[in-house]
Structures are given as structure tokens and as C-alpha cells.
Design a protein around this motif. Structure first.
Motif, PDB file in Angstrom:
ATOM      1  N   UNK C 252     -31.212 -35.538 -43.178  1.00 37.72           N
ATOM      2  CA  UNK C 252     -30.033 -35.093 -42.432  1.00 37.72           C
ATOM      3  C   UNK C 252     -30.169 -35.651 -41.018  1.00 37.72           C
ATOM      4  N   UNK C 253     -29.121 -36.331 -40.531  1.00 34.59           N
ATOM      5  CA  UNK C 253     -29.165 -37.035 -39.249  1.00 34.59           C
ATOM      6  C   UNK C 253     -29.222 -36.121 -38.034  1.00 34.59           C
ATOM      7  N   UNK C 254     -28.981 -36.715 -36.862  1.00 28.21           N
ATOM      8  CA  UNK C 254     -29.065 -35.987 -35.597  1.00 28.21           C
ATOM      9  C   UNK C 254     -27.777 -35.219 -35.309  1.00 28.21           C
ATOM     10  N   UNK C 255     -27.951 -34.098 -34.597  1.00 31.88           N
ATOM     11  CA  UNK C 255     -26.803 -33.359 -34.070  1.00 31.88           C
ATOM     12  C   UNK C 255     -25.778 -32.925 -35.118  1.00 31.88           C
ATOM     13  N   UNK C 256     -26.251 -32.690 -36.323  1.00 38.37           N
ATOM     14  CA  UNK C 256     -25.364 -32.143 -37.346  1.00 38.37           C
ATOM     15  C   UNK C 256     -25.323 -30.624 -37.234  1.00 38.37           C
ATOM     16  N   UNK C 257     -24.304 -30.030 -37.849  1.00 35.80           N
ATOM     17  CA  UNK C 257     -24.254 -28.575 -37.981  1.00 35.80           C
ATOM     18  C   UNK C 257     -23.911 -28.238 -39.428  1.00 35.80           C
ATOM     19  N   UNK C 258     -24.793 -27.486 -40.086  1.00 31.62           N
ATOM     20  CA  UNK C 258     -24.556 -27.063 -41.468  1.00 31.62           C
ATOM     21  C   UNK C 258     -24.397 -25.551 -41.461  1.00 31.62           C
ATOM     22  N   UNK C 259     -23.211 -25.101 -41.835  1.00 34.23           N
ATOM     23  CA  UNK C 259     -22.917 -23.670 -41.774  1.00 34.23           C
ATOM     24  C   UNK C 259     -23.605 -22.909 -42.914  1.00 34.23           C
ATOM     25  N   UNK C 260     -23.442 -21.601 -42.892  1.00 35.68           N
ATOM     26  CA  UNK C 260     -24.175 -20.734 -43.819  1.00 35.68           C
ATOM     27  C   UNK C 260     -23.895 -21.069 -45.279  1.00 35.68           C
ATOM     28  N   UNK C 261     -24.941 -20.978 -46.083  1.00 31.60           N
ATOM     29  CA  UNK C 261     -24.867 -21.099 -47.541  1.00 31.60           C
ATOM     30  C   UNK C 261     -24.507 -22.502 -48.014  1.00 31.60           C
ATOM     31  N   UNK C 262     -24.617 -23.488 -47.139  1.00 30.21           N
ATOM     32  CA  UNK C 262     -24.483 -24.884 -47.575  1.00 30.21           C
ATOM     33  C   UNK C 262     -25.690 -25.233 -48.444  1.00 30.21           C
ATOM     34  N   UNK C 263     -25.454 -26.062 -49.469  1.00 29.16           N
ATOM     35  CA  UNK C 263     -26.558 -26.515 -50.311  1.00 29.16           C
ATOM     36  C   UNK C 263     -26.535 -28.016 -50.503  1.00 29.16           C
ATOM     37  N   UNK C 264     -27.652 -28.687 -50.212  1.00 24.22           N
ATOM     38  CA  UNK C 264     -27.774 -30.107 -50.511  1.00 24.22           C
ATOM     39  C   UNK C 264     -28.756 -30.265 -51.665  1.00 24.22           C
ATOM     40  N   UNK C 265     -28.333 -30.953 -52.731  1.00 23.89           N
ATOM     41  CA  UNK C 265     -29.230 -31.233 -53.852  1.00 23.89           C
ATOM     42  C   UNK C 265     -30.262 -32.286 -53.405  1.00 23.89           C
ATOM     43  N   UNK C 266     -30.959 -32.904 -54.334  1.00 24.35           N
ATOM     44  CA  UNK C 266     -32.041 -33.822 -53.966  1.00 24.35           C
ATOM     45  C   UNK C 266     -31.550 -35.158 -53.442  1.00 24.35           C
ATOM     46  N   UNK C 267     -32.267 -35.734 -52.494  1.00 23.34           N
ATOM     47  CA  UNK C 267     -32.031 -37.102 -52.073  1.00 23.34           C
ATOM     48  C   UNK C 267     -30.715 -37.361 -51.360  1.00 23.34           C
ATOM     49  N   UNK C 268     -30.087 -36.325 -50.859  1.00 19.36           N
ATOM     50  CA  UNK C 268     -28.832 -36.493 -50.120  1.00 19.36           C
ATOM     51  C   UNK C 268     -29.129 -37.112 -48.753  1.00 19.36           C
TER      52      UNK C 268
END
Lengths: 349, 349, 349
Positions: C252-268
């Protein structure tokens, strides 16, 4: 590790698959990594011909290849030692275990652990700092309990099971052998059982138990509740990823895989070898047949037949879903067409 | 417990509902279980006539039945003692409490707990091993704090509240009486408050507080954040299931039920007696009226009126959703029809 | 704090924005709160003209206003001191930090903490009660480790990083400086890596590491797994809300914002300055370009271009989604129209 030694160990462990080893210098390998990261002296792998370009540029000294002559020739020409197998990913998984073993503390009981005298602790057990084990608990041989774990009364933990840091095992839970409970997971807490009355919610006591059979793995911060009566059961070798919720009274069959953030409401029955992708939700009492698959974010409200692949919310057969998804994108255009048809027909009349 | 005694205790506790007890031997009951699991000597229940087949085959010796003569006759003929009630599920819930009481450690303070001297601890309190209670905390009478819990400074915990293992209560949180905070839940942590600037995210300190009123229940590993200013508030007797997220500055009314994996973004206002099913998401600042219901996985982006039932993402009235879901399945067929209409019309012209 | 002092401190901290301070009595301010909650003697703010009504009725003695003459006049007429800025929310955030500082224990190491002798601990470190730090761990200067935290072997924690209660940092994780890991989060646990075989799931050991760069914030009970080989990496200043799941091998790059309950599977792979709203899911190996935005509950199955805004599941461009959502509501009516067209055409023939 010598390349020849690697071949020997891998062929021993996956005898059902023939390893067609090519000629190669018997080089020394010191590590294993992904194809785009591996350095000289390391082993890597590719899964299929579509990754052929990586074989051209990898710095790896040895490769696990699929059964594919072109790739083999390519590797040979670059002086890369290789082995091929119909299951490169599985052999790669095997190989990782030869180069790397996860952290596993030596058997010992830390003096800061608080263990009720009325417990049965097996041989060769590790109990880390600040663990709390309450009365009536039975811990099998070779169990590993990481720091800050809490075990409520009358719990059974089978042999060789690993409990990671800060997980909680609630009263009367039964955990089989060779399970892994990851950090922060909560097993056997009270199910969400409230009966509506004119005066508000009436709390139903949760007298049931949670049972995990042998070989079950539960991801970090996942939660598996116990029911009001009866049991919540996860059957043999089923694997749950992180942040999964299993409601009270569910039964999940053998060899299933539930990806991260899946949620099962109460009383759901899941067959064997079922795969639920990330963020899938299943409604109360739904039944999912053996080998069914639900794609990511599916919402299952009614029964799913064995072998069926379902998608979307409410879940429908995946094939229908793919057609609808394609049409959905053209809805604005379809809408225009209908308006146009209407106009034409009116002109006609 | 004698059946007569059971009737007496249940009728005392649910006086607003008439229990029409049938003649029965005054048998001894030793337990309670689900209708398909109950053994001889046990009490069970069915919710309605559609479960009549179970009455024919259950091994239970006593049953809680709905008000239904056929079922009553059926039970009598099989020699099963029974009582009937318009609310079998509620009476069953009451009955569980007569046979089963959850694990509750006796009042005591474990010597391994680290309690700041500047705290006020009530009477009859249990504080388990490895609990940490920091300065300025007030703990009411009869509170039960399970192992490995952390309480930050200046927290208030009301009487009889239960904190399960490894939950965390952050600074200045106010938790009412008779609450249950399940294992791993985190109350009053910093809200997700970052202001975008040319140099990146600027962190907004979260000076507000989280308040849980009396009778609130928070599921395992759920999180309720505190806001930058003001408060996040969960009102009386509202129940949250596992893995629920409540963002900074939300207010959730009385007697609501939020199922597992529900997420509320910041500043959401939820009325009284609202039900949000599993995995529902609510966007920033949305307002949900009293007694509204959102079905599983609904995504609420704007206000929902009192009493409304909404579904889908973005959420729409449930009735419309059901129509659309039916049509959605026929989209491929509808698409063909349109193409056919177009062809016919072209032929015509 | 005097109003003049406030202006001085704020102008120093946000020099890039001009504060046009109006004449005002140099009043004493004792606190800060939301516009509808602020009392006399307090500072508050509004974000834009649409909140003008609040200026008429607030009890606040001072206001942060947007650059808007009408609002300024309004405040002056009510005797409210004010400052205006093109970024009221940012200045408000700055101001909160002048009135409130989060709880921060003084440097010290609690005697109940279990710290392996083979560790390197920096200066001015706080290590709370019942913390466990294992062999090979390096802790930077000014680090703050709250109670009941567990750190597995060979972890690195950068300077000034804060670990909240009961979080777990797994073996070999590397956490940068100025990070915040909130309560219950789990960093660097084993990725969900199982290879299907005829005999069931074969566990792939997870030999990789999890790396969090400087300034990363991870919400309560969020989980970031480590991969089989290589690394999972969260880049500088990226902020994750509560209950987020990051699968093995994601970047995941710089200065991102991921809100609650976000899910990233493998290798994203996620670019810089990406925003993923609540409950978004991203499938295996998907790539999301810089500055892309996914709205709440989006399901991303394939690559998203830089700057794109996507919605829905499977995710489509937001503009198309808005059109489709509007049409979707009229599907029952559209369906009727088609049937009518069909009828008309049949009558015609």
C-alpha cells in the motif's frame, strides 16, 4: 542446502507427483524467494507459462517449474537449475518449509503465567508470560501458548495446538489437536442471543459450547461464538482467515476455507470443502452444500446446492451473475433504446 | 428441577404472558437443549406449528409450546409434559437461565493485577490476573473484570458491568451499569480523524469521549471510537454483535441491535429500536429513524425514515428491492426481448 | 489561552494559510468543542456558509470561519471573536492540539513487563505493565508501549512509535518511526496460505515480513499479514482505520487512507494517496493507481487506473454507477414498458 538434497527431500514429501529433474550442477542454495525478488543462490518458482518472461530475467539459481519443455529449455540456457512438477505451487510451499521454520519457543512455563492448580497440563508444553489458565482446563502434549492468552474454565486444548498472543478461549470450549488460533481471536464467547419483548431485549444465556476439530486454523481477531444450547462446530482441517465471524450454532464442515471478513449469522450449516471468498455474508439458518463456492462479497440468504458457484447479494448462480454484470454496465444505453422504441412505436400509430 | 417448580418460576418471571399449563406428571428435569438434541429428562421448545414434526420424534421429556391445540395434543399423546405460551422463544430463554448460569468468578482482586493507587474500586468486585487499571478510574460495585483487560486513565465503569478478557477501555470513557464488553473489544480509542493537506494527512487529536449507557452490550473485537470533540454515545440497552465498528461522534439510540460486522462511519445518528443486520454499512452523518430496519449488507448513504425497511447498496426501500431483485435475474432475457423488439420494429419500417 | 495567543500559535503552525484576524477583545478561552455543543468561553468552527445558522445560535465565544464576509459580519454582530481561513477544518484540528493532548505516560519501564535480556531499548521509552518483549527486538527512542502488548522476536520499532494496549507485533516485523498501532491490532501474523491437495489443505509457511514505514497508523483490531516470501509493506504516512484486513504480500503506497472494515486479499498493489472508503474489498493481485478512490462497499476485482473513482461490486466508474443506480430504481417501471411495447407490437402485426 545442496540442490540434490532438495530434490531428495521434496520427492520424498510429494511422492504422488513425479519430479522430472534436469541435469544441473549440484549447487548450494541458501534461501527461497519470489521470482522477482530472488537473488543468486536462491530457489524460486513460477506457476505457469504466462510467467515465462520472469525466467529470462530472474537472478534465482534454481527454479521450480511447471511441466513445460519450453520453460525447461529457457532455464537450462540461462544456467538455472530446475525441477518440474505438475504442482509448482505445492512444491514451492514444501520447499519454503525446508528453508524456513516459524518461531516456536522451547517447552517451558513462564513464572508470570497464572495457572489454576486444578488443571491438567501435558508434556513438552510452552506457556508464555502473562498467560492465564483457569480451573478445569486440560492442555495436551506439545501445546504452545503465546503471551497474554486467556483461557476460561473447563476448556480442552488438543495436542500440538498453537494459541497465539492475546487470543481468548471461553469456558467449556473444545479445541482439537494441531489447531492454530491466531492472535486476538476469540473462541466460544456468548452468542448474540436477545429476544425482543415489550420492555426491550431479553438476554438468552448461552449454555452451549464451541468445538473446533483437529487441524482447524482461526485467523487473527476472528470470533466464533457459542450458542444458547447445543454447539457451534468447525470440522476437521477447516481454515478461517482474519476477522471472520461465526455466529452461534453454526456448523462448518471439513476442509473448508473462509477468507477474511466472512460472516456467518446464527445456525448456518456449511458442507465440506466449501470456499467462501472475502467479505461473504451468510444469513441465519442458510445451508451451503459440499464444494460450493461463493465469490467475494456475496450475500447468501437461502440454501446453496453442492458444487454451486454463487455471487452477488442476494447470491445467484455465478454464470447468471456474469451475464447480468455485463448487461448492467449497458443499462443507460438499454434505457435509451427502450425510450427510442417507445417513440418509434408512437410515431407508428 | 421439578416441572411444577419450573412452571412457577417461569410464570413469575413472565407474568405478562399467561402460561396455560397442561396436566403432567411432576417430573424431574435435569437440563435443556434444542429439540433435535434434547435427551430424556430434558426440556426443549418449538417456536411454531411448522416444527410439529419434531414433537413426534424428540426425546425431550418436557416442551415449551406455542398456543396451539394440535401441538398440545401431540405432546400429550407422546407423554411429554408441556406448557404453552404466545412467546415460546422468550420462555425458552427464561428457562435456560434456570438450568445454566454463565461462569462468574467470585469477588476478589488477583495480586498480579496492576491497579493505580489513585482509583476508586467498589464492593464485591472481581479483578482477574494481569488486569491493568490506570489512574483516575472508578469501578462500581459488583463489577467483573476478566484477565488481561487494560483500562486507561479516568474511565468510569458502572455497577455490575462485565469486562471480558483482553478488552481495552480508553481514557475518559464512561461505561454505564449492567453493560457487557466482550473479549477483545476496544472502547473509546482515537477516532479516524485526519485532515488532508498538501503535505499529507494532518492528525486531528481526539479530545472527545465515548459513553455507553446502562445495559449496553458490545461484541467481541468490536470497536467504538471517540471523536475529536464531543462524544460517541450508545444509548440504553443497545446490543452490538462481534466485529462491529462505530465511528467517532456517532449516536446510537436505545434498544437497538447491530449484528456482526456492521460499520458506522463518523457522525451517524441512529434512532431507538433500530435493527441493522450483518455487514450493513452507514455513511458519514447519515440519520436513521426509530424502528428502521436495514437488511444484511445494506449500504446506507442518506437518511432513513422511522419505521422504514431498507436493503441493497445504496439502500432503497425493501419492497422495491425485492421487485428489482426478481427483475434482475431476468435481465438477460429482458435484454433479448429488447433486441427482438428493435429488430421487429426495424422490419416494420 | 488568550485569543491573541491562539492566533499566534495557529499562524505559526499553518504559515501557508493567511489568517485574517478580525478585531476582537483579547478574551480567555478555556476549551474547544463542536459548534452545537460549545459553551461560553470556548472556541469552535464551521466549515462553510451552509452552517451559517449555527453562528446565529452558538454559545461559543470564538470561531474559526471560512473566508466569507457574511459569516464574519454575523459573528462580529453577535460579539463572537473569529478568525478566518481557507481551511477551517485544518485550523480547527490545529487548535484542538492546543487545548488537548492525548494521554501519554511518562518514560518508565514497569517491573511486571517481561523483557528478554537480548533486546535493545532506546532512551525515554515507556513500557507498561504486563508487556512482553521477546529476544532480538529493537525499540527506538521515545517509544510508548501500553499494557498487555506482545512483541514476538526480532521485531524493530522506530522512534516515537506508539503501541496501544493488547496489540501484537509478530516475529521480524519492521515498524518505522512515528507510527501508531491501535489497541488489539495484529501486525505480521502468518498470511492465509494453503495449497489445495487431494488430502486437503497444505500449509505454506510464511517466511516473509511485514514492514510499516514511518508515520503509518493502524486502527484497532486491524490485521496486516506477512507473506510466504517477500514482504507486505505499508508505505509512509498511510492511515488505516479499525478492523481493516491487509492480506499477505500487499503493498500500500504513501499517504493513503483505508476506512474501517476494508479488506485487501493477497498481493494487492495500491498506489499513493489512494482512498478506500468503508467495507471496500479488493481481490487478489489487483492494482489500484495513484489517487484512485473507491466508494463504500465497492468490490474491486481488476485494476483501477490512477485518479479513477469507482463504486459498486464488481467496481465500475462512479459516474456510470450513479446513472445505473438511478435506472435501477425504475427497473419495475421499465419492465412494464417493455411488456407494453411487446404487446403493442404484437397487436400491430
Amino acid at each position: 542446502m545442496k540442490f540434490s538434497e532438495l530434490l531428495k527431500k521434496l520427492s520424498a514429501s510429494i511422492t504422488q507427483h513425479s519430479l522430472n529433474t534436469a541435469e544441473s550442477t549440484d549447487l548450494e542454495l541458501w534461501g527461497i524467494d519470489a521470482i522477482d525478488r530472488a537473488e543468486a543462490g536462491m530457489l524460486s518458482y513460477i506457476e505457469g507459462p504466462k510467467f515465462a518472461a520472469y525466467v529470462e530475467k530472474t537472478a534465482a539459481s534454481a527454479l521450480i517449474l511447471p511441466v513445460d519443455e519450453t520453460l525447461q529449455t529457457q532455464a537450462t540456457q540461462r544456467g538455472i537449475a530446475w525441477l518440474s512438477t505438475p504442482q509448482p505451487r505445492l512444491v514451492f510451499a514444501e520447499a519454503i518449509g525446508l528453508f524456513y521454520q516459524p518461531f516456536r519457543p522451547a517447552p517451558s512455563i513462564h513464572p508470570s503465567a497464572i495457572i489454576d492448580p486444578n488443571t491438567t497440563i501435558g508434556d513438552q508444553v510452552y506457556i508464555g508470560p502473562h498467560v492465564v489458565i483457569q480451573a478445569g482446563v486440560t492442555i495436551g502434549d506439545g501445546v504452545c501458548i503465546h503471551p497474554n492468552v486467556t483461557i476460561y474454565p473447563d476448556v480442552q486444548i488438543g495436542s500440538r495446538t498453537i494459541l497465539h498472543a492475546s487470543c481468548t478461549i471461553h469456558e467449556r470450549s473444545q479445541i482439537g489437536a494441531d489447531c492454530v488460533i491466531h492472535s486476538g481471536a476469540v473462541i466460544g464467547a456468548e452468542g448474540f442471543g436477545f429476544v425482543p419483548t415489550a420492555e426491550g431485549w431479553f438476554k438468552m444465556q448461552q449454555s452451549g459450547v464451541t468445538v473446533l476439530e483437529d487441524g482447524v486454523e482461526v485467523g487473527c481477531n476472528s470470533t466464533i461464538d457459542r450458542p444458547a444450547v447445543g454447539e457451534t462446530r468447525i470440522q476437521k482441517n477447516t481454515k478461517l482467515d482474519n476477522l471472520v465471524h461465526i455466529g452461534h450454532g453454526c456448523r462448518v464442515g471439513e476442509n473448508c476455507a473462509l477468507a477474511a471478513q466472512v460472516g456467518l449469522a446464527g445456525g448456518v450449516v456449511v458442507g465440506n470443502q466449501v470456499i467462501l471468498a472475502g467479505q461473504v455474508g451468510v444469513a441465519n439458518q442458510a445451508k451451503i452444500g459440499d464444494k460450493a463456492i461463493a465469490t467475494a462479497q456475496a450475500g447468501i440468504h437461502s440454501n446453496v446446492k453442492a458444487g454451486e458457484i454463487v455471487s452477488d447479494s442476494p447470491a445467484i448462480p455465478n454464470k447468471l451473475y456474469l451475464k447480468i454484470s455485463a448487461i448492467r454496465k449497458r443499462l443507460p444505453e438499454i434505457y435509451k433504446t427502450i425510450k427510442e422504441l417507445q417513440r418509434q412505436l408512437n410515431d407508428h400509430q
